[in-house]
Write an enzyme that holds these catalytic residues in place. Structure first.
Site, PDB file in Angstrom:
ATOM      1  N   ASN A 212       1.167  -1.212  -0.034  1.00  0.00           N
ATOM      2  CA  ASN A 212      -0.169   0.123  -0.042  1.00  0.00           C
ATOM      3  C   ASN A 212       0.952   1.435   0.003  1.00  0.00           C
ATOM      4  OD1 ASN A 212       0.617   0.923   2.890  1.00  0.00           O
ATOM      5  ND2 ASN A 212      -0.268  -1.305   3.051  1.00  0.00           N
ATOM      6  N   ASP A 281      -3.955  -7.039   5.320  1.00  0.00           N
ATOM      7  CA  ASP A 281      -5.050  -7.813   6.099  1.00  0.00           C
ATOM      8  C   ASP A 281      -4.915  -9.248   5.531  1.00  0.00           C
ATOM      9  OD1 ASP A 281      -6.053  -5.838   7.779  1.00  0.00           O
ATOM     10  OD2 ASP A 281      -7.583  -5.082   6.157  1.00  0.00           O
ATOM     11  N   PRO A 307      -2.140 -12.111  10.624  1.00  0.00           N
ATOM     12  CA  PRO A 307      -2.727 -11.808  12.247  1.00  0.00           C
ATOM     13  C   PRO A 307      -2.740 -10.444  12.452  1.00  0.00           C
ATOM     14  CG  PRO A 307      -0.096 -12.307  11.920  1.00  0.00           C
ATOM     15  CD  PRO A 307      -0.889 -12.760  10.565  1.00  0.00           C
ATOM     16  N   ASP A 308      -3.919 -10.212  13.292  1.00  0.00           N
ATOM     17  CA  ASP A 308      -4.169  -8.833  13.685  1.00  0.00           C
ATOM     18  C   ASP A 308      -3.254  -8.384  14.714  1.00  0.00           C
ATOM     19  OD1 ASP A 308      -5.222  -6.396  14.516  1.00  0.00           O
ATOM     20  OD2 ASP A 308      -7.138  -6.701  13.724  1.00  0.00           O
ATOM     21  N   ILE A 309      -2.232  -7.673  14.457  1.00  0.00           N
ATOM     22  CA  ILE A 309      -1.277  -7.383  15.576  1.00  0.00           C
ATOM     23  C   ILE A 309      -1.851  -6.721  16.592  1.00  0.00           C
ATOM     24  CG2 ILE A 309       0.998  -6.486  15.795  1.00  0.00           C
ATOM     25  CD1 ILE A 309       1.672  -6.703  12.877  1.00  0.00           C
ATOM     26  N   PHE A 325      -4.612   2.941  14.745  1.00  0.00           N
ATOM     27  CA  PHE A 325      -4.896   4.029  13.749  1.00  0.00           C
ATOM     28  C   PHE A 325      -6.062   3.305  12.978  1.00  0.00           C
ATOM     29  CE2 PHE A 325      -2.060   7.824  13.119  1.00  0.00           C
ATOM     30  CZ  PHE A 325      -1.241   7.546  14.318  1.00  0.00           C
ATOM     31  N   LYS A 339     -13.708  -0.079  15.421  1.00  0.00           N
ATOM     32  CA  LYS A 339     -12.364  -0.676  15.899  1.00  0.00           C
ATOM     33  C   LYS A 339     -11.864  -0.586  17.380  1.00  0.00           C
ATOM     34  CE  LYS A 339     -10.545  -0.498  11.302  1.00  0.00           C
ATOM     35  NZ  LYS A 339     -10.116   0.086  10.112  1.00  0.00           N
ATOM     36  N   LYS A 343     -11.683  -4.243  18.983  1.00  0.00           N
ATOM     37  CA  LYS A 343     -10.218  -4.678  19.296  1.00  0.00           C
ATOM     38  C   LYS A 343      -9.799  -4.133  20.816  1.00  0.00           C
ATOM     39  CE  LYS A 343      -8.496  -4.028  14.550  1.00  0.00           C
ATOM     40  NZ  LYS A 343      -7.503  -4.165  13.606  1.00  0.00           N
TER      41      LYS A 343
HETATM   42  O1  PMT Z   1       2.997   6.105   6.624  1.00  0.00           O
HETATM   43  P1  PMT Z   1       2.121   7.502   6.342  1.00  0.00           P
HETATM   44  O2  PMT Z   1       2.380   7.488   4.756  1.00  0.00           O
HETATM   45  O3  PMT Z   1       2.594   8.503   7.078  1.00  0.00           O
HETATM   46  O4  PMT Z   1       0.738   7.251   6.440  1.00  0.00           O
HETATM   47  C1  PMT Z   1       0.088   7.397   7.682  1.00  0.00           C
HETATM   48  C2  PMT Z   1      -1.011   6.167   7.717  1.00  0.00           C
HETATM   49  C3  PMT Z   1      -2.061   6.865   6.730  1.00  0.00           C
HETATM   50  C4  PMT Z   1      -0.485   4.853   7.205  1.00  0.00           C
HETATM   51  C5  PMT Z   1      -1.452   6.045   9.225  1.00  0.00           C
HETATM   52  O5  PMT Z   1      -1.783   7.375   9.726  1.00  0.00           O
HETATM   53  C6  PMT Z   1      -2.612   5.156   9.365  1.00  0.00           C
HETATM   54  O6  PMT Z   1      -3.860   5.556   9.450  1.00  0.00           O
HETATM   55  N1  PMT Z   1      -2.402   3.630   9.799  1.00  0.00           N
HETATM   56  C7  PMT Z   1      -3.392   2.804   9.715  1.00  0.00           C
HETATM   57  C8  PMT Z   1      -3.582   2.453   8.409  1.00  0.00           C
HETATM   58  C9  PMT Z   1      -4.533   1.180   8.419  1.00  0.00           C
HETATM   59  O7  PMT Z   1      -4.248   0.218   7.701  1.00  0.00           O
HETATM   60  O8  PMT Z   1      -5.691   1.242   8.892  1.00  0.00           O
HETATM   61  P2  PMT Z   1      -6.595  -0.142   9.163  1.00  0.00           P
HETATM   62  O9  PMT Z   1      -7.707   0.470   9.444  1.00  0.00           O
HETATM   63  O10 PMT Z   1      -6.631  -0.997   7.798  1.00  0.00           O
HETATM   64  O11 PMT Z   1      -6.035  -0.884  10.625  1.00  0.00           O
HETATM   65  C10 PMT Z   1      -6.414  -0.445  11.885  1.00  0.00           C
HETATM   66  C11 PMT Z   1      -5.389  -0.702  12.837  1.00  0.00           C
HETATM   67  O12 PMT Z   1      -5.084  -1.981  12.904  1.00  0.00           O
HETATM   68  C12 PMT Z   1      -4.002   0.049  12.540  1.00  0.00           C
HETATM   69  O13 PMT Z   1      -3.360   0.614  13.610  1.00  0.00           O
HETATM   70  C13 PMT Z   1      -3.104  -1.007  12.074  1.00  0.00           C
HETATM   71  O14 PMT Z   1      -1.879  -0.727  12.169  1.00  0.00           O
HETATM   72  C14 PMT Z   1      -3.798  -2.221  12.747  1.00  0.00           C
HETATM   73  N2  PMT Z   1      -3.427  -3.538  11.925  1.00  0.00           N
HETATM   74  C15 PMT Z   1      -4.040  -3.562  10.898  1.00  0.00           C
HETATM   75  C16 PMT Z   1      -4.260  -5.000  10.268  1.00  0.00           C
HETATM   76  C17 PMT Z   1      -3.259  -6.065  10.972  1.00  0.00           C
HETATM   77  N3  PMT Z   1      -3.296  -7.094  10.420  1.00  0.00           N
HETATM   78  N4  PMT Z   1      -2.609  -5.714  12.065  1.00  0.00           N
HETATM   79  C18 PMT Z   1      -2.708  -4.533  12.721  1.00  0.00           C
HETATM   80  O15 PMT Z   1      -2.020  -4.420  13.692  1.00  0.00           O
END
Ligand code: PMT
Length: 404
Positions: A212, A281, A307-309, A325, A339, A343
């Protein structure tokens, strides 16, 4: 008078935008700042030191080896005097020198000798701005925590159009006013902070992967802010082009599984976990041993869940203070709250990634920070600055929770 009592050292390098600097000095002094000016040799071709002396009320410094100037205020004294070192306009050449730490004139020497924060307003031809070397220098400087304003886009003196114009003096002044008004960093000494940043790459075959647009800028900015706040910081990063300051422990990973294993290896020693990484994911159910050949009109791949860390950490028997985030393009608050709840997080920082110029792979972001009994909007600003504001919110809620 939002810059009352601020001592601003303005460094001017040789670009056409230097003609705007007398106006910049007037606007800074109108906000109450005391301004001293340093010019490079080429800057003097574009703006007269006499004009700058008249508007600043102080002699303009231009030489490292001038005994008279050194006797009046030596360069180390000048470096110590400044609260802020503002470089405007900063040419591509100056950015390159700062990146490698050259000190071959008064201005670059001051940049190394000062403890004051640097704020840089670049200005150059649009192609020079886009050049890979300039972009790489920008990444290195941003990772050091240096604050950039602009460049703006528009018609250029050379006839080109694009990004490279120095931000207007009023925008630079407004930016400095906001920065100085920003909250100071919280005290996080004796606190261990673990941060994930950047994208993950999920291999399909020996040459291809899915990933991404995360650049890692948000996570790295948080790591630097946490370190400046006194925390012991471990940064687990997917592939990025960014560097970290000495003192931050950085663990490089590629895939979500590797990130998961690295986090689990560190989590017992941490007090606060912040998951900024954009983790894939899903990963391919099997990685082809050899390059996948182009045969049929359609190609079907199957994926399995990673895995969802974040969820794993938040659901540990004794979890750290866990901050997620959420990058969302619609129903931002609703998805972020889901979330937070599903979570079992302590806090979530939601970004609306449908806003142009914010979020993924940008220097700026805005966050809606939500926790079970509160919320705070952090407006659009440079990620370097936003990181400090987010950390203040995190620290306040973390301290409330641990003092219970
Ligand atoms: O890196 P930059 O270019 O500075 O951009 C910053 C950002 C937009 C990437 C950052 O601000 C951000 O929003 N990060 C989370 C992006 C994301 O993928 O969100 P999500 O909704 O898919 O995931 C939710 C949360 O679960 C996140 O904290 C993610 O780190 C965590 N996660 C998701 C999937 C997974 N398998 N394991 C995780 O830990």
């Amino acid at each position: 008078m939002q810059l009352q009592n601020k001592k601003i050292l303005l460094g001017i390098s040789g670009g056409i935008a230097a003609y705007k600097t007398p106006d910049l000095v007037r606007k800074l002094t109108a906000q109450g700042a005391t301004v001293r000016v340093v010019v490079t040799a080429s800057a003097k071709e574009f703006v007269s030191p006499l004009s700058l002396q008249a508007v600043s009320g102080h002699i303009v410094h231009d030489s490292l080896l001038d005994p008279a100037a050194e006797a009046a205020m030596g360069h180390i004294e000048l470096a110590k005097w400044a609260d802020i070192l503002l470089l405007a306009p900063a040419t591509a050449n100056l950015l390159a020198k700062l990146t490698v730490g050259l000190a071959d004139d008064l201005l670059t020497t001051l940049c190394l000798a000062t403890r004051a924060p640097l704020v840089i307003a670049p200005a150059m031809n649009q192609q020079m701005w886009q050049a890979a070397a300039t972009q790489q220098n920008m990444s290195v400087l941003t990772a050091r925590g240096i604050d950039f304003i602009g460049p703006a886009s528009g018609a250029q003196a050379c006839g080109d159009t694009g990004y490279g114009r120095m931000s207007e003096p009023e925008d630079i002044v407004e930016h400095l006013c906001k920065c100085t008004a920003a909250k100071t960093l919280p005290d996080l000494s004796a606190t261990r902070v673990l941060i994930t940043a950047g994208p993950t790459q999920e291999a399909l075959d020996p040459v291809r992967y899915i990933s991404n647009h995360s650049s890692g800028k948000m996570g790295y900015a948080l790591a630097h802010a946490a370190q400046q706040a006194g925390a012991e910081v471990v940064l687990i990063s997917g592939p990025t082009t960014l560097n970290v300051s000495p003192g931050i422990t950085k663990i490089d990973v590629v895939s979500a599984e590797q990130m998961h294993n690295a986090v689990m290896g560190q989590i017992q020693q941490c007090d606060i976990f912040i998951a900024t990484a954009a983790v894939a994911d899903y990963r391919a159910s099997s990685v082809a041993d050899n390059k996948i050949k182009k045969k049929d009109e359609e190609l079907t791949l199957t994926f399995v869940k990673n895995p969802d860390i974040l969820k794993t950490v938040a659901n540990l028997p004794s979890p750290p203070f866990t901050v997620g985030f959420a990058a969302e393009s619609q129903n931002v608050e609703h998805y972020a709250r889901s979330k937070l709840h599903n979570k079992k997080l302590n806090m979530i920082a939601a970004n609306n990634i449908s806003t142009a110029g914010l979020g993924f792979n940008s220097d700026h972001n805005a966050l809606h920070v939500i926790w079970p009994d509160g919320e705070q909007h952090l407006p659009a600003q440079p990620k370097v600055q936003l990181a400090g504001e987010l950390l203040s919110v995190v620290a306040t809620q973390f301290k409330k929770k641990t003092s219970k």
